[in-house]
Design a protein around this motif. Structure first.
Motif, mmCIF file in Angstrom:
data_model
loop_
_atom_site.group_PDB
_atom_site.id
_atom_site.type_symbol
_atom_site.label_atom_id
_atom_site.label_comp_id
_atom_site.label_asym_id
_atom_site.label_seq_id
_atom_site.Cartn_x
_atom_site.Cartn_y
_atom_site.Cartn_z
ATOM 1 N N GLY A 1 0.850 -1.180 0.000
ATOM 2 C CA GLY A 1 0.000 0.000 0.000
ATOM 3 C C GLY A 1 0.880 1.222 0.000
ATOM 4 O O GLY A 1 2.059 1.146 -0.359
ATOM 5 N N GLU A 2 0.326 2.371 0.421
ATOM 6 C CA GLU A 2 1.164 3.569 0.508
ATOM 7 C C GLU A 2 2.361 3.282 1.411
ATOM 8 O O GLU A 2 3.488 3.601 1.093
ATOM 9 N N TRP A 3 2.108 2.694 2.566
ATOM 10 C CA TRP A 3 3.150 2.193 3.465
ATOM 11 C C TRP A 3 2.994 0.686 3.542
ATOM 12 O O TRP A 3 1.891 0.193 3.762
ATOM 13 N N THR A 4 4.073 -0.050 3.373
ATOM 14 C CA THR A 4 4.036 -1.514 3.439
ATOM 15 C C THR A 4 4.822 -1.971 4.656
ATOM 16 O O THR A 4 5.994 -1.629 4.810
ATOM 17 N N ASP A 5 4.163 -2.754 5.527
ATOM 18 C CA ASP A 5 4.833 -3.268 6.722
ATOM 19 C C ASP A 5 5.897 -4.278 6.330
ATOM 20 O O ASP A 5 5.667 -5.139 5.475
ATOM 21 N N CYS A 6 7.062 -4.178 6.971
ATOM 22 C CA CYS A 6 8.208 -5.021 6.632
ATOM 23 C C CYS A 6 9.054 -5.276 7.876
ATOM 24 O O CYS A 6 8.938 -4.572 8.871
ATOM 25 N N GLU A 7 9.906 -6.276 7.775
ATOM 26 C CA GLU A 7 11.020 -6.432 8.701
ATOM 27 C C GLU A 7 12.190 -5.700 8.045
ATOM 28 O O GLU A 7 12.452 -5.882 6.854
ATOM 29 N N LEU A 8 12.875 -4.884 8.814
ATOM 30 C CA LEU A 8 13.908 -4.008 8.277
ATOM 31 C C LEU A 8 15.282 -4.349 8.828
ATOM 32 O O LEU A 8 15.408 -4.856 9.942
ATOM 33 N N ARG A 9 16.285 -4.019 8.030
ATOM 34 C CA ARG A 9 17.672 -4.102 8.476
ATOM 35 C C ARG A 9 18.366 -2.828 7.979
ATOM 36 O O ARG A 9 18.738 -2.731 6.813
ATOM 37 N N LEU A 10 18.492 -1.865 8.875
ATOM 38 C CA LEU A 10 19.175 -0.615 8.541
ATOM 39 C C LEU A 10 20.626 -0.722 8.987
ATOM 40 O O LEU A 10 20.903 -1.026 10.148
ATOM 41 N N HIS A 11 21.536 -0.483 8.084
ATOM 42 C CA HIS A 11 22.961 -0.552 8.377
ATOM 43 C C HIS A 11 23.467 0.827 8.761
ATOM 44 O O HIS A 11 23.054 1.838 8.185
ATOM 45 N N ALA A 12 24.360 0.870 9.706
ATOM 46 C CA ALA A 12 24.926 2.136 10.173
ATOM 47 C C ALA A 12 25.879 2.708 9.134
ATOM 48 O O ALA A 12 26.483 1.982 8.356
ATOM 49 N N SER A 13 25.973 4.025 9.127
ATOM 50 C CA SER A 13 26.903 4.714 8.241
ATOM 51 C C SER A 13 27.741 5.695 9.063
ATOM 52 O O SER A 13 27.381 6.021 10.190
ATOM 53 N N PRO A 14 28.849 6.177 8.488
ATOM 54 C CA PRO A 14 29.728 7.042 9.280
ATOM 55 C C PRO A 14 29.218 8.462 9.464
ATOM 56 O O PRO A 14 29.759 9.197 10.263
ATOM 57 N N GLY A 15 28.188 8.886 8.748
ATOM 58 C CA GLY A 15 27.658 10.226 8.952
ATOM 59 C C GLY A 15 28.387 11.321 8.209
ATOM 60 O O GLY A 15 28.120 12.493 8.412
ATOM 61 N N TRP A 16 29.297 10.949 7.327
ATOM 62 C CA TRP A 16 30.019 11.916 6.514
ATOM 63 C C TRP A 16 29.524 11.778 5.086
ATOM 64 O O TRP A 16 29.301 10.677 4.603
ATOM 65 N N SER A 17 29.326 12.866 4.384
ATOM 66 C CA SER A 17 28.880 12.772 2.997
ATOM 67 C C SER A 17 29.359 13.987 2.212
ATOM 68 O O SER A 17 29.623 15.037 2.769
ATOM 69 N N TRP A 18 29.473 13.786 0.914
ATOM 70 C CA TRP A 18 29.747 14.911 0.026
ATOM 71 C C TRP A 18 28.439 15.625 -0.208
ATOM 72 O O TRP A 18 27.436 15.005 -0.494
ATOM 73 N N GLY A 19 28.409 16.911 -0.062
ATOM 74 C CA GLY A 19 27.175 17.666 -0.213
ATOM 75 C C GLY A 19 27.084 18.345 -1.558
ATOM 76 O O GLY A 19 28.083 18.756 -2.137
ATOM 77 N N GLY A 20 25.860 18.451 -2.069
ATOM 78 C CA GLY A 20 25.640 19.113 -3.340
ATOM 79 C C GLY A 20 25.889 20.606 -3.253
ATOM 80 O O GLY A 20 26.408 21.213 -4.178
ATOM 81 N N LYS A 21 25.498 21.239 -2.156
ATOM 82 C CA LYS A 21 25.641 22.685 -2.024
ATOM 83 C C LYS A 21 26.848 23.080 -1.196
ATOM 84 O O LYS A 21 27.189 24.237 -1.120
ATOM 85 N N ARG A 22 27.465 22.123 -0.544
ATOM 86 C CA ARG A 22 28.656 22.402 0.256
ATOM 87 C C ARG A 22 29.719 21.396 -0.143
ATOM 88 O O ARG A 22 29.420 20.285 -0.538
ATOM 89 N N LEU A 23 30.953 21.787 -0.011
ATOM 90 C CA LEU A 23 32.027 20.873 -0.400
ATOM 91 C C LEU A 23 32.005 19.614 0.448
ATOM 92 O O LEU A 23 32.104 18.506 -0.047
#
Length: 152
Positions: A37-59
């Motif tokens: 449906g609009e929201w579908t119930d699931c079992e999830l596995r979210l993996h951690a990330s380091p929190g650093w990223s290249w930004g489109g508007k910032r270097l």
């Protein structure tokens, strides 16, 4: 700094929202448990990330937080959520997305996790940034949730 769990409830966070590129959704959904449906119930596995990223508007953007953890294993690996529906500022600051266009058209999907489900399955510190209502946990999340759109 870590935020007391009761504070998350007092801020009115009943659901947490994690945004991911559409191509990442099949790796996040480990099993579909509800009707599509609009929201579908699931079992999830979210993996951690380091929190650093290249930004489109910032270097370069650093969305890390003040965490005094001394372990060196998996240091700085976090899972990021929005506490409730994200604000326009939250979308722009963290993902460089426009709130004016549907998220799917911008190549992103959304994972929704009930706050109580996350708190029941995670016993570490919870961090909250007030400016963009980000809720951050160390490591990943495995458990129930819902996804939009359902990956094909």
């Amino acid at each position: 700094m870590p935020t007391p769990r009761i504070m998350l409830r007092r801020l009115g966070f009943t659901a947490l929202y994690h945004y991911a590129p559409l191509e990442a959704l099949p790796g996040i959904v480990s099993r579909v448990t509800g009707r599509p449906g609009e929201w579908t119930d699931c079992e999830l596995r979210l993996h951690a990330s380091p929190g650093w990223s290249w930004g489109g508007k910032r270097l370069f953007r650093d969305y890390s937080l003040v965490d005094f953890e001394l372990r060196l294993t998996n240091r700085g690996a976090y899972t990021y959520f929005f506490g409730g529906e994200p604000s326009r500022w939250g979308l722009l600051k963290n993902l460089d997305l426009s709130a004016a266009r549907p998220i799917e058209e911008q190549g992103w999907g959304v994972v929704r996790v009930a706050l109580e489900d996350m708190l029941a399955r995670y016993d570490g510190p919870v961090f909250c940034r007030p400016d963009d209502r980000a809720v951050v946990i160390r490591g990943g999340y495995e458990g129930p949730g819902a996804v939009r759109p359902l990956p094909v």
